[in-house]
Design an enzyme around this catalytic site. Structure first.
Site, PDB file in Angstrom:
ATOM      1  N   SER A  38       0.813  -1.222   0.000  1.00 34.52           N
ATOM      2  CA  SER A  38       0.000   0.000   0.000  1.00 34.52           C
ATOM      3  C   SER A  38       0.842   1.267   0.000  1.00 34.52           C
ATOM      4  O   SER A  38       1.695   1.448   0.868  1.00 34.52           O
ATOM      5  CB  SER A  38      -0.891   0.025   1.240  1.00 34.52           C
ATOM      6  OG  SER A  38      -1.825  -0.998   1.183  1.00 34.52           O
ATOM      7  N   HIS A  69      -3.423   0.195  -4.700  1.00 31.84           N
ATOM      8  CA  HIS A  69      -2.839  -0.974  -5.372  1.00 31.84           C
ATOM      9  C   HIS A  69      -3.219  -0.896  -6.849  1.00 31.84           C
ATOM     10  O   HIS A  69      -4.364  -1.153  -7.223  1.00 31.84           O
ATOM     11  CB  HIS A  69      -3.343  -2.283  -4.747  1.00 31.84           C
ATOM     12  CG  HIS A  69      -2.785  -2.520  -3.381  1.00 31.84           C
ATOM     13  ND1 HIS A  69      -1.808  -3.472  -3.134  1.00 31.84           N
ATOM     14  CD2 HIS A  69      -3.044  -1.923  -2.205  1.00 31.84           C
ATOM     15  CE1 HIS A  69      -1.498  -3.440  -1.844  1.00 31.84           C
ATOM     16  NE2 HIS A  69      -2.239  -2.507  -1.257  1.00 31.84           N
ATOM     17  N   HIS A  91      -4.908  -9.522  -1.251  1.00 28.73           N
ATOM     18  CA  HIS A  91      -5.005  -9.761   0.195  1.00 28.73           C
ATOM     19  C   HIS A  91      -6.109 -10.766   0.486  1.00 28.73           C
ATOM     20  O   HIS A  91      -7.108 -10.833  -0.237  1.00 28.73           O
ATOM     21  CB  HIS A  91      -5.345  -8.457   0.931  1.00 28.73           C
ATOM     22  CG  HIS A  91      -4.399  -7.327   0.676  1.00 28.73           C
ATOM     23  ND1 HIS A  91      -4.517  -6.492  -0.414  1.00 28.73           N
ATOM     24  CD2 HIS A  91      -3.322  -6.892   1.375  1.00 28.73           C
ATOM     25  CE1 HIS A  91      -3.546  -5.581  -0.385  1.00 28.73           C
ATOM     26  NE2 HIS A  91      -2.805  -5.800   0.691  1.00 28.73           N
ATOM     27  N   TYR A  93      -8.197 -10.478   2.836  1.00 32.21           N
ATOM     28  CA  TYR A  93      -9.438  -9.758   3.204  1.00 32.21           C
ATOM     29  C   TYR A  93     -10.255  -9.329   1.992  1.00 32.21           C
ATOM     30  O   TYR A  93     -11.419  -8.937   2.123  1.00 32.21           O
ATOM     31  CB  TYR A  93      -9.146  -8.560   4.122  1.00 32.21           C
ATOM     32  CG  TYR A  93      -8.353  -7.439   3.481  1.00 32.21           C
ATOM     33  CD1 TYR A  93      -8.901  -6.593   2.533  1.00 32.21           C
ATOM     34  CD2 TYR A  93      -7.032  -7.219   3.854  1.00 32.21           C
ATOM     35  CE1 TYR A  93      -8.175  -5.585   1.935  1.00 32.21           C
ATOM     36  CE2 TYR A  93      -6.278  -6.206   3.273  1.00 32.21           C
ATOM     37  CZ  TYR A  93      -6.856  -5.400   2.315  1.00 32.21           C
ATOM     38  OH  TYR A  93      -6.119  -4.414   1.728  1.00 32.21           O
ATOM     39  N   GLU A  94      -9.641  -9.390   0.805  1.00 27.70           N
ATOM     40  CA  GLU A  94     -10.413  -9.086  -0.410  1.00 27.70           C
ATOM     41  C   GLU A  94     -11.317 -10.270  -0.786  1.00 27.70           C
ATOM     42  O   GLU A  94     -12.088 -10.190  -1.736  1.00 27.70           O
ATOM     43  CB  GLU A  94      -9.472  -8.773  -1.572  1.00 27.70           C
ATOM     44  CG  GLU A  94      -8.695  -7.479  -1.368  1.00 27.70           C
ATOM     45  CD  GLU A  94      -7.655  -7.250  -2.448  1.00 27.70           C
ATOM     46  OE1 GLU A  94      -8.009  -6.741  -3.521  1.00 27.70           O
ATOM     47  OE2 GLU A  94      -6.468  -7.587  -2.234  1.00 27.70           O
ATOM     48  N   ALA A 121       2.941  -1.862   3.953  1.00 27.16           N
ATOM     49  CA  ALA A 121       2.688  -0.782   4.902  1.00 27.16           C
ATOM     50  C   ALA A 121       2.239  -1.458   6.196  1.00 27.16           C
ATOM     51  O   ALA A 121       1.442  -2.393   6.148  1.00 27.16           O
ATOM     52  CB  ALA A 121       1.580   0.105   4.362  1.00 27.16           C
ATOM     53  N   MET A 225      -1.451  -6.814   7.092  1.00 31.15           N
ATOM     54  CA  MET A 225      -2.504  -7.720   6.599  1.00 31.15           C
ATOM     55  C   MET A 225      -2.044  -8.495   5.370  1.00 31.15           C
ATOM     56  O   MET A 225      -2.874  -8.915   4.569  1.00 31.15           O
ATOM     57  CB  MET A 225      -3.750  -6.919   6.230  1.00 31.15           C
ATOM     58  CG  MET A 225      -4.274  -6.020   7.325  1.00 31.15           C
ATOM     59  SD  MET A 225      -5.714  -5.083   6.769  1.00 31.15           S
ATOM     60  CE  MET A 225      -5.883  -3.907   8.126  1.00 31.15           C
ATOM     61  N   SER A 226      -0.744  -8.643   5.201  1.00 24.83           N
ATOM     62  CA  SER A 226      -0.281  -9.278   3.952  1.00 24.83           C
ATOM     63  C   SER A 226       1.040 -10.000   4.174  1.00 24.83           C
ATOM     64  O   SER A 226       1.400 -10.336   5.295  1.00 24.83           O
ATOM     65  CB  SER A 226      -0.095  -8.182   2.887  1.00 24.83           C
ATOM     66  OG  SER A 226       0.961  -7.319   3.249  1.00 24.83           O
ATOM     67  N   ASN A 249       1.778   4.110  10.579  1.00 19.93           N
ATOM     68  CA  ASN A 249       0.924   4.680  11.646  1.00 19.93           C
ATOM     69  C   ASN A 249       1.354   4.077  12.970  1.00 19.93           C
ATOM     70  O   ASN A 249       1.763   2.913  13.015  1.00 19.93           O
ATOM     71  CB  ASN A 249      -0.550   4.370  11.365  1.00 19.93           C
ATOM     72  CG  ASN A 249      -0.805   2.897  11.121  1.00 19.93           C
ATOM     73  OD1 ASN A 249      -0.450   2.353  10.059  1.00 19.93           O
ATOM     74  ND2 ASN A 249      -1.389   2.236  12.088  1.00 19.93           N
ATOM     75  N   HIS A 259      -7.017   4.073   6.292  1.00 22.19           N
ATOM     76  CA  HIS A 259      -6.241   3.635   5.132  1.00 22.19           C
ATOM     77  C   HIS A 259      -5.612   4.822   4.392  1.00 22.19           C
ATOM     78  O   HIS A 259      -4.494   4.709   3.867  1.00 22.19           O
ATOM     79  CB  HIS A 259      -7.157   2.820   4.203  1.00 22.19           C
ATOM     80  CG  HIS A 259      -6.444   2.219   3.037  1.00 22.19           C
ATOM     81  ND1 HIS A 259      -5.378   1.335   3.178  1.00 22.19           N
ATOM     82  CD2 HIS A 259      -6.624   2.364   1.691  1.00 22.19           C
ATOM     83  CE1 HIS A 259      -4.946   0.981   1.974  1.00 22.19           C
ATOM     84  NE2 HIS A 259      -5.683   1.591   1.062  1.00 22.19           N
TER      85      HIS A 259
HETATM   86  O1  LIG Z   1      -0.501  -4.474   0.997  1.00 19.95           O
HETATM   87  P1  LIG Z   1      -0.099  -3.900   2.316  1.00 19.95           P
HETATM   88  O2  LIG Z   1       0.193  -4.925   3.340  1.00 19.95           O
HETATM   89  O3  LIG Z   1       1.017  -2.890   2.189  1.00 19.95           O
HETATM   90  O4  LIG Z   1      -1.364  -3.057   2.841  1.00 19.95           O
HETATM   91  C1  LIG Z   1      -1.597  -2.671   4.178  1.00 19.95           C
HETATM   92  C2  LIG Z   1      -2.533  -3.659   4.795  1.00 19.95           C
HETATM   93  C3  LIG Z   1      -3.860  -3.218   4.204  1.00 19.95           C
HETATM   94  O5  LIG Z   1      -4.013  -3.661   2.897  1.00 19.95           O
HETATM   95  C4  LIG Z   1      -3.750  -1.765   4.177  1.00 19.95           C
HETATM   96  C5  LIG Z   1      -4.378  -1.172   5.369  1.00 19.95           C
HETATM   97  O6  LIG Z   1      -4.398   0.227   5.330  1.00 19.95           O
HETATM   98  O7  LIG Z   1      -2.335  -1.476   4.174  1.00 19.95           O
HETATM   99  N1  LIG Z   2      -3.371  -4.719  10.545  1.00 18.27           N
HETATM  100  C1  LIG Z   2      -2.848  -3.529  10.238  1.00 18.27           C
HETATM  101  N2  LIG Z   2      -2.408  -3.310   9.006  1.00 18.27           N
HETATM  102  C2  LIG Z   2      -1.887  -2.115   8.728  1.00 18.27           C
HETATM  103  N3  LIG Z   2      -1.363  -1.645   7.607  1.00 18.27           N
HETATM  104  C3  LIG Z   2      -0.950  -0.385   7.826  1.00 18.27           C
HETATM  105  N4  LIG Z   2      -1.205  -0.029   9.097  1.00 18.27           N
HETATM  106  C4  LIG Z   2      -1.787  -1.103   9.686  1.00 18.27           C
HETATM  107  C5  LIG Z   2      -2.266  -1.360  11.009  1.00 18.27           C
HETATM  108  O1  LIG Z   2      -2.223  -0.515  11.909  1.00 18.27           O
HETATM  109  N5  LIG Z   2      -2.784  -2.587  11.225  1.00 18.27           N
END
Ligand SMILES: O=P(O)(O)O[C@@H]1C[C@H](O)[C@@H](CO)O1
Ligand SMILES: Nc1nc2[nH]cnc2c(=O)[nH]1
Length: 291
Positions: A38, A69, A91, A93-94, A121, A225-226, A249, A259
Site C-alpha cells: 500500500s 494498489h 489480500h 481480506y479481499e 505498509a 494484513m499481507s 501509523n 487507510h
Molecule cells: O498491501 P499492504 O500490506 O502494504 O497493505 C496494508 C494492509 C492493508 O491492505 C492496508 C491497510 O491500510 O495497508
Molecule cells: N493490521 C494492520 N495493518 C496495517 N497496515 C498499515 N497499518 C496497519 C495497522 O495498523 N494494522
C-alpha cells in the site's frame, strides 16, 4: 480471464499465464521479483524500459480491489537488473484464498526469479520507532488463520525435488545475507533501517488497543494484513526473500487508524524505499549469482 484457485496452480495454468505474458514481454528473463504494498507503488517509477500488464488481462490472476494498489505486473530493469514487479498485491481480506493471493509468486518463480523483495505498509507497535521508519523483516508471525501450503503437495512451479517439502523449514525465511546487504546499502545512503518482527492478521479491520497489547507481548514490532503467505510460498519453492515494512501509523491507545493515512505515509516513505530497492538490486543479484 479469472480462475478460482483453490488447488495448487497446475502446470497447465502456469503455462497459460506464462505464454500470455510472453506475448507482452520479450526482454531478458527477470531474476528478481518485487511486491509493492500500500502506498509504495512509487518504486515502479524507478523501473526502466517498463512494460505494464494489467492483472485483469492475465490468465489466472485475480483483481486488485484496494485503493493504493494499481493492479498491474511490470517488467523492466532496475539499475540494469531484470525485474518483474507486482504494482499492487492480493489480500486475503479481499476474499481471495491464500492460493489465489500467492499465485503471482509462483509465476515469478516460473519466469526465472531467484529471489523476491516483498514490501508492505504496517502499523508500528514498537514504541521506540516512528512513522516513516523502514523495517527489514527479520521474522514473521502468521496470525492470518490460513496457510497457502494446505492441500496437495508438491507444486508445479518448483524446479527441483528438494523444493516443496511437505513441512518446509521457515528458520531463515528472510535471508540473513540479503538482509545484511540491504542494511549496508541503506546506511551508505544515510537511511537508518530497523530490523524486527512483522505480524500478519487477516484484516480488514484494524486492531483494538487490547490486540495491540497482545501483539507486543508475543514479540511483534509491527502489524499488517499481507506478506506472510507470499513469503511462505516463496520459501516453499526455493526463492530467497527480502522483506521491507514501512511504518505508516503508530498503534497507540485512543489513536484512530485509517487507510488514507497509511497510503499517505507509505507514499512519503516510498521515496526512501525507491532509493533503497534501486541501490540494493545489483548487490542482491551478485549475491544470488555467487550462491
Ligand atoms: O498491501 P499492504 O500490506 O502494504 O497493505 C496494508 C494492509 C492493508 O491492505 C492496508 C491497510 O491500510 O495497508
Ligand atoms: N493490521 C494492520 N495493518 C496495517 N497496515 C498499515 N497499518 C496497519 C495497522 O495498523 N494494522
Amino acid at each position: 480471464m479469472q480462475t478460482s484457485l483453490v488447488e495448487n496452480p497446475s502446470v497447465a495454468q502456469l503455462d497459460e499465464t506464462l505464454n500470455f505474458l510472453r506475448t507482452k514481454y520479450s526482454g531478458p528473463a527477470p531474476v528478481l521479483g518485487v511486491v509493492l504494498g500500500s502506498g509504495l507503488s512509487g518504486v515502479a517509477n524507478a523501473i526502466d524500459n517498463k512494460i505494464a500488464v494489467p492483472y485483469a488481462e492475465i490468465p489466472h490472476f485475480v483483481r486488485s480491489t484496494v485503493a493504493g494498489h494499481a493492479g498491474q505486473l511490470l517488467f523492466g530493469t532496475l539499475e540494469g537488473v531484470p525485474v518483474v514487479c507486482m504494482q499492487g498485491r492480493f489480500h486475503l481480506y479481499e476474499g481471495y484464498t491464500a492460493k489465489q493471493a500467492t499465485y503471482p509468486i509462483c509465476v515469478m518463480k516460473k519466469l526465472g526469479c531467484k529471489a523476491v523483495i516483498v514490501s508492505n505498509a504496517a502499523g508500528c507497535l514498537n514504541t521506540s520507532w516512528r512513522v516513516g521508519d523502514i523495517m527489514l523483516i527479520a521474522d514473521h508471525i502468521n496470525l492470518q488463520g490460513q496457510n497457502p501450503l494446505i492441500g496437495p503437495n508438491p507444486r508445479a512451479c518448483a524446479t527441483s525435488p528438494e523444493q516443496c517439502a511437505r513441512f518446509p523449514d521457515m528458520s531463515n525465511c528472510y535471508d540473513k545475507e540479503l538482509r545484511d546487504i540491504v542494511t549496508r546499502v541503506a546506511s551508505s545512503q544515510g537511511t537508518n533501517t530497523r530490523e524486527g518482527v512483522y505480524v500478519a492478521l487477516s484484516g480488514p479491520s484494524y486492531e483494538t488497543a487490547a490486540e495491540h497489547r497482545f501483539l507486543r507481548i508475543i514479540g511483534a514490532d509491527c502489524v499488517g494484513m499481507s506478506t506472510v503467505c507470499e513469503v511462505i510460498v516463496a520459501r516453499h519453492i526455493g526463492m530467497k526473500v527480502v522483506g521491507l515494512s514501512v511504518q505508516t501509523n503508530m498503534c497507540m491507545p485512543g489513536v484512530a487508524t485509517c487507510h488514507e493515512e497509511v497510503i499517505e505515509a507509505g507514499n512519503k516513505a516510498g521515496r526512501a524505499m525507491v532509493e533503497l530497492v534501486k541501490a540494493s538490486a545489483r548487490p542482491i543479484l551478485a549475491s544470488l549469482e555467487k550462491n
